[in-house]
Design an enzyme around this catalytic site. Structure first.
Site, PDB file in Angstrom:
ATOM      1  N   ASP A 713       0.745  -1.102  -0.033  1.00  0.00           N
ATOM      2  CA  ASP A 713       0.050   0.113  -0.156  1.00  0.00           C
ATOM      3  C   ASP A 713       0.894   1.400  -0.141  1.00  0.00           C
ATOM      4  O   ASP A 713       2.070   1.187   0.304  1.00  0.00           O
ATOM      5  CB  ASP A 713      -1.097  -0.016   1.406  1.00  0.00           C
ATOM      6  CG  ASP A 713      -2.248   0.861   0.723  1.00  0.00           C
ATOM      7  OD1 ASP A 713      -2.058   1.639   0.101  1.00  0.00           O
ATOM      8  OD2 ASP A 713      -3.117   0.783   1.860  1.00  0.00           O
TER       9      ASP A 713
HETATM   10  C1  BGC Z   1      -4.910   3.583   0.159  1.00  0.00           C
HETATM   11  C2  BGC Z   1      -4.940   2.565  -0.979  1.00  0.00           C
HETATM   12  C3  BGC Z   1      -4.983   3.156  -2.192  1.00  0.00           C
HETATM   13  C4  BGC Z   1      -3.822   3.864  -2.223  1.00  0.00           C
HETATM   14  C5  BGC Z   1      -3.474   4.751  -3.442  1.00  0.00           C
HETATM   15  C6  BGC Z   1      -3.760   4.280  -0.025  1.00  0.00           C
HETATM   16  O1  BGC Z   1      -3.771   5.025   1.189  1.00  0.00           O
HETATM   17  O2  BGC Z   1      -4.986   2.732   1.315  1.00  0.00           O
HETATM   18  O3  BGC Z   1      -6.165   1.638  -0.782  1.00  0.00           O
HETATM   19  O4  BGC Z   1      -5.103   2.410  -3.344  1.00  0.00           O
HETATM   20  O5  BGC Z   1      -3.568   4.893  -1.132  1.00  0.00           O
HETATM   21  O6  BGC Z   1      -4.373   5.938  -3.354  1.00  0.00           O
END
Ligand code: BGC
Length: 928
Positions: A713
């Site tokens: 993530d």
């Molecule tokens: C989130 C993800 C997301 C990523 C990109 C993170 O903060 O947990 O689910 O895909 O950001 O935006």
């Protein structure tokens, strides 16, 4: 059907009708309806954070859709236009509060319009029925709370509802929510029994308002069924006491999540059971056949529409395994089928079937004599079929109850993996003679494996560095047996750069998306490796440049359709839209379990049940694949709260992980539809998931045979994959060693220079990481690129530079003019750049951003009104930071420079636009 129509159909199908006394709904042409509640107009279309941030070209609201229907068709109910106008005027004076627009700042609910006595009297005199709309939101970095205005109705809502029920005898409540909320008010005497209908319309994306209006007016018949249990009180959920803290979160309820808990220990605390939902019609069911053959249970059920309205029914099969050495939930969903739309009097035979072995229990304790194995314990396996988890009735086999296994069977022998290192107790049922269960506790088995040994024994085969043999990526595309030889040409530095993704707003892919990965440095590009791109997800494409895309319903609504076919159709459109935007993967679906109704991101996920979650995720992924792109299933795993999401450590038994939290992912992976997967922010049993060897390698890659890509993530942290300990964003060596391929994300252009100072190269040097492990990660990345749309697109230049020509006729006044190379700030006013040469210009910005580490914001820098560069970042903890935002080509002349804060939070201190000489290697220019 178009994408929009499919979104509307799905939103209609996912609406759950909880109550409909005296057939209050649907409204008819005889009805005059007064619609109350500001969310009639400020209708929520999705939750907050990355999951619903889609710039839509249009959206629908409940009131506009109702008025449109009412005014255009005489067979529709009459909607009180004056009341709608009163709300609309009040909303103009009391605009929607987005909490300032910053990340995670949006409140759970909005201020309500006070209802005066006169207004009530007037609407009461003019209308026979009333609708009251209640809205709620939550999302990323913003959990729900057991507070008024979030989980509970607030005082204003209660007062409004009381006043409406004091005026009208027939009241329908419409819930425009991202999550279930407290429903204890539904039968409260203060509302005099006048709340006769309750519809959960959820948040249906751009078509949500229209879908809800069509359901209320009977143009669509709701066939949604709850994907979560609604209990009498938040305190009834066993997770409530173990939710939201900063460090260790003990999953003491173990496998008893949602209806598994309620059906076993507290059926009397269920207000609306899992699987429940009414229809405007009624259905009769009769069992036509039930058999157990070759380990498979098959039940054929005829479902007949016995009412007057065309509609669909969902049949659900539950299994009840014997209580032996291992405790078992009283009910476990084993299969479900949704009927086609049946006209009044029409019937259809549905087949529910499942293998008993798919519902084996995981023995993490060895009590059955088969430790670390999936086992079917001896005893009676009873089967229940019905249209919800509570009222489902028993199915008999040759006149006998259930299937009797005379001895315990091992379905699959596994190795201990991911087990906790801490001591704690978990819930365990003791069966009583009267068929009920008493809640006791048992000790959770602890981890015994030597991870260092396990990792050593599983190290991949070495592929030594060969130097450049002239193999290019295009050669691998035509003959993939050359892949290993191709990778062997890349030196350590190149491989270390490849495992770093960059973003957000990278110019190496469609601008505005979450990340670019693969060929994002010049030297990787020289080998012909393209850059793949991924965007949020899961409800639609998030483009932070403000470009528009379609917004689908939230995950919970999709699960409530219990209809994988419509999900597949929706996501096929989504896949095609991704291809059009030259994006390879959508960051979704989200397959985490609704462990607690308080999790803010539940709206991105599906259900408290792993089978339903897995089946819907699989359908979404299949659709994306059919559409020509792919999905990145997330967040693997046990990511069940937003509060302290990066520091929380989910302490869970191996059994609960395997039976509940990993199961949806397992179903999706084993279906073959997963090409890409994202780990989560949290730790599981002390090991952050981004560097969790047992999670990513022992289980995902070895047991489930997953061969796709794994990414972290965004700005995730990793700790030592053997010893655990403290976490940091620098420990990419542990990430790679655990089998995770890409670190998301370093700043744009930061991969080559290792801007986060990660430890990949250092670990290679000191031997704590092998080149073979890095090679394996690169192979996964390249394999993903080979099957992604980017492989079919012509290799585009590494960066596309925008080219501008001056359009100003006259020289702006000196006061507003800035010479190239000088610092300035176009905040509030427009500034004009005096570009003295035809040249490439570098745009840099100095800014700071408060807020938590993971909060995201975007500020675009516009040249003559067109986005030229973006400052997009996570928090700098208030520290001033200077970045090169972009390079552009400018002709000599004057240019208007403005800032556009698409999401606030960034304080820009200065900008600088300077001409420079750059060698245009792989340089692409597009004119604006
Ligand atoms: C989130 C993800 C997301 C990523 C990109 C993170 O903060 O947990 O689910 O895909 O950001 O935006």
């Amino acid at each position: 059907m178009t994408f929009s129509e499919t979104i509307c159909r799905a939103a209609e199908e996912g609406a759950v009708l909880l109550k409909n006394e005296e057939c209050l709904l649907p409204f008819t042409s005889q009805d005059n309806v007064a619609v109350f509640g500001r969310c009639q107009k400020d209708w929520y279309r999705s939750g907050t954070g990355s999951g619903g941030s889609v710039h839509v070209s249009y959206t629908t609201t409940l009131i506009d859709s109702l008025l449109e229907l009412s005014l255009s068709d005489g067979s529709m109910p009459h909607i009180d236009v004056m009341l709608a106008k009163t709300y609309s005027n009040w909303i103009q004076e009391n605009p929607y509060d987005n909490g300032g627009g910053a990340w995670g700042a949006e409140p759970w609910c909005q201020k309500e319009m006070p209802l005066s006595k006169e207004l009530l009297e007037e609407t009461g005199a003019n209308n026979s029925k009333a609708v009251y709309v209640i809205g709620r939101t939550a999302g990323e970095d913003k959990d729900n709370m057991a507070e008024k205005g979030s989980w509970y109705l607030n005082d204003d809502e209660k007062a409004a509802l009381k006043a409406i029920c004091g005026t009208f005898e027939d009241v329908c409540v419409v819930l425009n929510v991202s999550n279930i909320i407290d429903m204890s008010w539904i039968n409260s005497p203060e509302f005099k029994g006048h709340i006769k209908a309750v519809l959960i319309a959820w948040q249906g994306g751009q078509e949500g308002g229209r879908a809800a209006a069509r359901v209320l007016c009977g143009l669509a018949n709701p066939s949604g069924k709850l994907s979560d249990t609604i209990a009498m009180s938040i305190d009834d959920y066993p997770s409530t006491n173990h939710f939201g803290s900063k460090g260790d979160i003990f999953y003491k309820e173990d496998i008893y999540v949602g209806y598994r808990y309620f059906s076993t220990f507290a059926p009397e605390r269920i207000l609306f059971p899992f699987g429940f939902g009414l229809s405007y019609t009624s259905f009769n069911t009769s069992i036509k056949k039930s058999e157990f053959k070759n380990g498979k249970i098959t039940v054929q059920v005829e479902v007949k529409n016995s009412g007057n309205f065309a509609g669909k029914e969902v049949l659900q099969a539950y299994i009840s395994a014997p209580q032996r050495k291992l405790g078992k939930p009283a009910r476990v969903l084993a299969d479900f089928k949704k009927s086609s739309e049946l006209k009044a009097g029409e019937s259809q035979t549905l087949e529910l079937s499942f293998s008993l072995s798919d519902f084996a229990s995981y023995d993490d304790s060895g009590l059955t004599g088969y430790q670390f194995a999936w086992v079917l314990e001896e005893g009676l396996y009873r089967v229940f079929v019905g249209s919800d988890s509570l009222s489902a009735t028993e199915v008999f086999f040759d006149g006998k109850s259930g299937i009797n296994l005379s001895k315990t069977e091992v379905v699959e022998q596994c190795r201990q993996a991911l087990a906790p290192e801490s001591d704690f107790m978990r819930l365990h049922p003791i069966a009583c003679a009267d068929g009920t269960f008493v809640a006791k506790e048992e000790k959770v088995p602890k981890m015994k494996v030597d991870l260092a040994e396990r990792i050593k024994a599983g190290l991949p085969e070495e592929y030594p560095f060969t130097g450049d043999w002239g193999i290019r990526f295009s050669d691998v595309l035509s003959d993939n047996s050359k892949l290993d030889a191709f990778i062997a040409q890349l030196d350590d530095k190149e491989l270390a750069a490849m495992v770093r993704g960059e973003g957000m707003m990278s110019q190496k892919v469609t601008v505005g998306i979450a990340a670019a990965y693969g060929g994002i440095t010049q030297s990787l590009r020289n080998f012909g490796i393209p850059a793949a791109g991924c965007s949020d997800g899961p409800s639609g494409i998030r483009l932070d440049t403000g470009k528009e895309a379609n917004l689908m319903p939230i995950g919970t609504l999709l699960a409530c359709t219990w209809n994988p076919n419509i999900i597949e159709d929706l996501y096929t459109f989504e896949g095609k839209e991704l291809v059009q935007y030259e994006i390879d993967s959508l960051l979704g679906p989200g397959a985490n379990i609704h462990r607690s109704p308080l999790n803010g991101r539940n709206f991105e996920y599906y259900s408290e049940d792993p089978l339903l979650s897995g089946m819907i995720a699989k359908a979404a992924l299949r659709g994306l694949n059919i559409g020509g792109a792919s999905g990145t299933i997330k967040h693997f795993a046990a990511n069940n709260q937003e509060t302290w999401r990066r520091t929380s450590n989910s302490i869970v038994s191996e059994r609960a992980l395997r039976e509940i939290y990993l199961k949806p992912f397992e179903i999706a992976v084993k279906s073959g539809e997963v090409k890409s997967l994202m780990t989560s922010y949290n730790a599981i049993n002390g090991h952050w998931t981004a560097s969790n060897y047992d999670l990513v390698t022992t289980i995902l890659r070895r047991e489930w045979k997953y061969q796709g890509l794994v990414m972290t993530d965004w700005w995730a942290t990793m700790n030592d994959c053997v010893k655990g300990g403290s976490e940091s964003i620098k420990n990419t060596a542990s990430m790679i060693r655990s089998g995770n391929d890409v670190y998301m994300v370093v700043d744009n252009d930061g991969a080559e220079k290792n801007m986060y100072e990660d430890n990949t190269l250092e670990a290679l040097k000191n031997g704590s990481l092998t080149r073979a492990e890095l090679h394996a990660a690169a192979k996964n990345i390249l394999n993903f690129i080979m099957i992604s749309p980017v492989a079919k697109r012509p290799l585009r230049p590494l960066k596309i530079f925008k080219s501008f020509q001056s359009v100003l006729k006259e020289q702006p006044s000196d006061a507003l003019l800035v010479d190239e190379g000088k610092d300035f700030l176009p905040e509030g006013e427009s500034f004009y750049l005096n570009a003295q040469h035809d040249a490439m210009y570098n745009i840099s910005g100095t800014y700071s951003k408060e807020g938590d580490d993971l909060s995201q914001s975007v500020t675009n820098i516009l040249i003559d009104g067109s986005p030229a560069a973006s400052l997009e970042c996570r928090s700098t903890a208030g520290i001033e930071t200077t970045v090169n935002a972009a390079q552009v080509k400018l002709e000599k002349g004057f240019y208007k420079i403005t800032l556009e804060h698409t999401k606030p939070g960034i304080t820009v201190k200065k900008l600088n636009i300077s001409s420079q000489v750059i060698t245009p290697v792989s340089l692409g220019v597009i004119s604006v």
